[in-house]
Design an enzyme around this catalytic site. Structure first.
Site, PDB file in Angstrom:
ATOM      1  N   ASP A 216      -2.606  -1.671   0.497  1.00  0.00           N
ATOM      2  CA  ASP A 216      -2.131  -0.453  -0.174  1.00  0.00           C
ATOM      3  C   ASP A 216      -2.826  -0.299  -1.530  1.00  0.00           C
ATOM      4  OD1 ASP A 216      -0.166   1.810  -0.543  1.00  0.00           O
ATOM      5  OD2 ASP A 216       0.406   0.548  -2.238  1.00  0.00           O
ATOM      6  N   LYS A 220      -5.858   2.551  -2.898  1.00  0.00           N
ATOM      7  CA  LYS A 220      -5.794   3.290  -4.161  1.00  0.00           C
ATOM      8  C   LYS A 220      -7.048   3.047  -4.996  1.00  0.00           C
ATOM      9  CE  LYS A 220      -0.729   3.095  -4.287  1.00  0.00           C
ATOM     10  NZ  LYS A 220       0.463   2.577  -4.994  1.00  0.00           N
TER      11      LYS A 220
END
Length: 357
Positions: A216, A220
């Site tokens: 995750d 980003k």
């Protein structure tokens, strides 16, 4: 706004919060909702009349495929905007098709902007070729409601030179390490106990491995690195430290993983103790060295007194180091959660409405 039409895909946690925020917008800023979809049910009318989300559960509308939805929205008697509140790869892959038909896209979907570089290029090539008729906004794909992407875009667009981006990009990782290794040294729980507490409190995904693998955060970082000008191929192409012990990478279930995690508490404890001996604390940090073209994600021993070390709770914190900001420009706040993620989506929708009208 009779000439602006809105389609919404996904009405889970973020989508439900978004619809609530949409209803609270001033009528002059609220497009006409003509399509809504969740899992295996859709609601729309063939004549583009306004619909109510409350009627979705009883809808008998024929399910439209993504190409059919593109055709439907392109034929609306005005300009269309698609809000995708999912994390679906297939929907993300369809963004170029929507944009080429003049349909603007607003989304928190990280997969659209962190998977293949070719999809990234296709998305923004479609925007460029639309001559202002179609836009894409994705603020919530990195920091939920935090102004991370918009700040970076402004820095680059105004000619600043971004040298480094660094921070804590996961509310889950923030909570885990702020609990496990707080600055004041008061952390008493074992690593597995902290992970279990975070899971029970809803700070992790149902399967904590989905957070602990670091992907995750890597997604980003991929997005921000690309916005900073680096041609990053994807999150698989740079160093990402997983916090899943190698011996547990192949266990079958989340329950078995949690049962066996205490076997490896000693490893994390040793790392924390080593940091403490150096007057530092352990944090899970993502960093982009723009000059060197390097991106990495993983454990880092951080000096006490720095913004990253001083972070509390489950907040995210992003530091932009630039020619204008040798002392970093710091953005901090909640970087996850339905309401704040939806706020980022709603804010992006307002920007699109303002530009289209």
């Amino acid at each position: 706004m009779s000439n602006l039409y809105l389609a919404v895909i996904g009405v889970g946690g973020v989508g439900t919060a978004f619809l609530s925020q949409l209803a609270s917008l001033a009528p002059s800023m609220r497009p006409t909702l003509i399509f809504i979809s969740r899992s295996s049910r859709q609601l729309y009318t063939n004549d583009y009349k306004p619909i109510s989300p409350s009627n979705l559960q009883t809808s008998s509308s024929k399910l439209l495929s993504l190409p059919e939805l593109t055709t439907y929205l392109a034929a609306a008697p005005g300009k269309s905007i698609l809000v995708d509140n999912t994390s679906n790869q297939d929907v993300a892959a369809a963004y170029p098709s929507f944009l080429r038909k003049g349909i603007s896209v607003v989304t928190p979907n990280k997969k659209a902007f962190s998977s293949s570089l070719s999809l990234w290029n296709d998305i923004f090539d479609a925007v460029d070729k639309s001559n202002g008729k179609a836009m894409v906004y994705h603020e919530s794909s990195v920091g939920a409601g935090l102004p991370v992407i918009s700040t970076l875009k402004d820095l680059v667009a105004t000619g600043d030179q971004v040298t480094k981006i660094e921070g804590v990009f996961s509310g889950t990782m923030s909570f885990l390490f702020n609990s496990f290794a707080p600055v004041d040294g008061s952390g008493k729980g074992k690593w597995s106990e902290i992970v279990s507490q975070a899971k029970d409190a809803g700070y992790t995904e149902p399967d904590p491995r989905d957070d602990l693998n670091g992907m995750d955060v890597a997604r980003k970082l991929t997005i921000l690195a690309r916005l900073a000008g680096l041609k990053v191929q994807g999150p698989e192409n740079f160093s990402v430290q997983s916090l899943i012990p190698k011996e547990l990478e192949t266990v079958g279930s989340s329950e078995e993983f949690m049962q066996r995690l205490p076997e490896f508490d000693g490893d994390m404890e040793a790392y924390k103790d080593n940091a403490a001996k150096q007057g530092k604390v352990v944090r899970y940090v993502g960093s982009i060295d723009v000059a060197k073209g390097e991106v990495k994600v993983g454990l880092q021993m951080v000096d006490r007194g720095t913004p990253i070390a001083s972070l509390m709770g489950s907040d995210n914190l992003i530091c932009f180091y630039t020619k204008r900001y040798p002392c970093p420009l710091v953005i901090q706040g909640a970087g996850a959660g339905g309401e704040v993620t939806a706020m980022g989506v709603t804010g992006d929708l307002i920007k699109v409405v303002e530009r289209l009208r």
